[in-house]
Design an enzyme around this catalytic site. Structure first.
Site, short mmCIF file in Angstrom:
data_model
loop_
_atom_site.label_atom_id
_atom_site.label_comp_id
_atom_site.label_asym_id
_atom_site.label_seq_id
_atom_site.Cartn_x
_atom_site.Cartn_y
_atom_site.Cartn_z
CG ASN A 7 0.01 10.38 -9.85
OD1 ASN A 7 -0.70 10.93 -9.01
ND2 ASN A 7 -0.46 9.43 -10.63
CG HIS A 48 -4.32 0.51 -5.51
ND1 HIS A 48 -3.08 -0.06 -5.49
CD2 HIS A 48 -4.17 1.73 -6.09
CE1 HIS A 48 -2.21 0.77 -6.03
NE2 HIS A 48 -2.85 1.87 -6.39
CG HIS A 65 0.95 1.46 -7.59
ND1 HIS A 65 -0.16 2.01 -8.18
CD2 HIS A 65 1.27 0.38 -8.34
CE1 HIS A 65 -0.51 1.29 -9.23
NE2 HIS A 65 0.35 0.30 -9.37
CG ASP A 121 -6.45 4.67 -7.18
OD1 ASP A 121 -5.95 5.80 -7.35
OD2 ASP A 121 -6.02 3.65 -7.75
NE ARG A 178 -5.68 12.50 -12.82
CZ ARG A 178 -5.09 11.33 -12.66
NH1 ARG A 178 -3.89 11.25 -12.08
NH2 ARG A 178 -5.69 10.22 -13.05
CG HIS A 209 -7.19 9.23 -16.92
ND1 HIS A 209 -5.97 9.86 -16.93
CD2 HIS A 209 -7.05 8.16 -16.09
CE1 HIS A 209 -5.12 9.20 -16.14
NE2 HIS A 209 -5.76 8.17 -15.60
O1 DOR Z 1 -5.10 3.33 -12.37
C1 DOR Z 1 -4.35 4.12 -11.82
N1 DOR Z 1 -4.44 5.44 -12.06
N2 DOR Z 1 -3.43 3.67 -10.97
C2 DOR Z 1 -2.45 4.48 -10.50
O2 DOR Z 1 -1.60 4.00 -9.81
C3 DOR Z 1 -2.40 5.89 -10.87
C4 DOR Z 1 -3.72 6.37 -11.27
C5 DOR Z 1 -3.65 7.71 -11.96
O3 DOR Z 1 -3.04 8.63 -11.42
O4 DOR Z 1 -4.22 7.85 -13.06
ZN ZN Z 2 -3.80 5.97 -6.95
#
Ligand code: DOR
Ligand code: ZN
Length: 442
Positions: A96, A235, A181, A306, A66, A310
């Site tokens: 991302n 995944h 993905h 993964d 993040r 959040h």
């Molecule tokens: O559940 C997910 N969260 N799948 C993803 O592809 C991205 C990830 C995220 O970055 O929160």
């Molecule tokens: Zn991911």
């Protein structure tokens, strides 16, 4: 006279390429310098590890830390603290963030941020977009680049390569591993109403159903075949994809996550609500059984967490405006060791999936096995220790895990990165992480 080794580990069981061995490990500088029966006086320091098992350092090739952009969820410091507490020695981090990692400057920025703050070795994926395809070849050669990431379906963030022609161009423009993905964007768009009308996360595997995943994975395999380029499918979550992937082992390597192996729909959505919401979704027992079969039969190459944190407030938003993602870098090793103790996979297979596998798939130099000359990255575990996963043990800034309260057997006790103890009995030491090296780049 200077001793032959700086540190010798004694009295443990060691998982080497030969199998389980009762041997000593001699470390000089950052590397393994001797294996076998090593003389007492050969070392400056000794670490006695009776009852413990030494594994090659666990490589988590799928984390989202993040930073920059969303450091209220996590950052490189808290993410790698969680990693070493969980026995992980190297992480490969996803693009991302905000800004997304799509240029040399973005990659350089992440490496600079990691310097002096990362507890693990690390590298960063570069995200493919319609706009940076021409630069990908140059980007993937840069120090600290783990490979190239493609989102075929929208998830957290804005990275998206929706159509076959662009995906083909990405594969043609690159040489390193492209990780994907695989969810089919048109079907995601067409079915979103389902999620909205149900308004509960138990709709998640219906909205993003097995066909959404299978369609994308088949398209991906067709393009991989056409271009002769191997891809890594992240995944994998459905029985149907595994059936197809098992017939195309020459084109694709396969990742599964501990949460897809451990949690089942619909119970996980009743128990955890949106805290079990991730993309692709956690699914029912039919798919779970197929994942385990694929683990046992060797179809799966890598286990990645993964790790997608959040905050609790964000996850509490009403579904489907709640974000998708589950943290996992700290719980990967305990959860999977618990599965080893339950007889679902062998410890040898665990090492194959979490050290040798990622090293092979991504071409990581000098890591992934306990062998003379390799980096002294070691995950030292107590296979017998029963421990409850407690909230106050979790280091992720998000502050939660769907596995809180779960009692597991098998626990990380010491984490060593290039010869330095970075975690011992839940105490973390200095952030000496560095960028990992890859075959074929400088
Ligand atoms: O559940 C997910 N969260 N799948 C993803 O592809 C991205 C990830 C995220 O970055 O929160
Ligand atoms: Zn991911």
């Amino acid at each position: 006279m200077k001793a032959e080794f700086d540190l010798v580990l004694r009295d443990a069981i060691v998982m080497t390429p030969n199998g389980r061995e009762a041997i000593d490990i001699g470390i000089r500088g950052e590397r393994i310098a001797g294996l076998g029966s090593l003389a007492e006086e050969s070392s400056e320091k000794t670490l006695r590890l009776p009852g413990l098992t030494v594994l090659p350092g666990v490589i988590d090739s799928h984390v989202h830390f993040r930073e920059p952009g969303f450091i209220h969820k996590e950052d490189i410091e808290t993410g790698t603290q969680a990693a070493v507490l969980g026995g992980v020695t190297t992480v490969l981090e996803m693009p991302n963030t905000s800004p997304p990692t799509t240029s040399a400057g973005d990659l350089q920025d992440k490496l600079a941020r990691a310097h002096g703050r990362a507890y693990t070795d690390h590298a960063f994926f570069v995200g493919a977009t319609v706009d940076n395809i021409e630069e990908l070849f140059k980007l993937e050669q840069l120090r600290g680049c783990a490979g190239v990431k493609v989102f075929m379906g929208s998830s957290t963030g804005s990275l998206l390569v929706e159509d076959d022609a662009t995906l083909e161009r990405v594969l043609m423009a690159t040489q390193r591993r492209v990780v994907v993905h695989a969810e089919h964007e048109p079907r995601l768009k067409a079915r979103k109403r389902k999620a909205e009308s149900m308004g509960h996360p138990r709709a998640h595997p219906e909205w993003r159903d097995w066909e959404t995943a299978l369609t994308a994975t088949k398209r991906l395999l067709a393009i991989a075949s056409k271009t002769g380029r191997c891809v890594h499918v992240l995944h994998v979550s459905t029985a149907e994809e595994l059936e197809v992937l098992s017939r195309h082992r020459d084109l694709a390597t396969v990742e599964v996550t501990p949460q897809h192996l451990t949690l089942r729909a619909p119970e996980c959505y009743e128990k955890h609500g949106t805290f079990a919401q991730m993309n692709p979704p956690l699914r029912d027992g039919k798919h779970g059984d197929a994942l385990w079969k694929a683990v046992r039969e060797g179809v799966v190459d890598v286990i990645g967490s993964d790790h997608a944190p959040h905050t609790i407030d964000e996850k509490k938003r009403p579904y489907p405006s709640s974000p998708s993602g589950i943290p996992g870098v700290q719980t990967l090793v305990p959860l999977m060791l618990d599965h080893v103790n339950a007889g679902r996979l062998t410890l040898e297979r665990f090492v194959d999936l979490t050290s040798a596998g990622p090293a092979r798939v991504f071409g990581i130099s000098g890591k992934g096995r306990i062998a003379v000359g390799y980096d002294a990255d070691l995950t030292i575990v107590d296979m017998n220790k029963k421990q409850r996963i407690e909230q106050n043990w979790l280091a992720s800034r998000c502050g939660w895990s769907p596995f809180e309260g779960k009692i597991v057997q098998g626990w990380p006790r010491v984490t060593i990165v290039r010869g330095r103890v970075v975690m011992r009995d839940n105490q973390i030491h200095v952030p000496i992480g560095r960028s990992a090296r890859f075959c074929g780049t400088l």
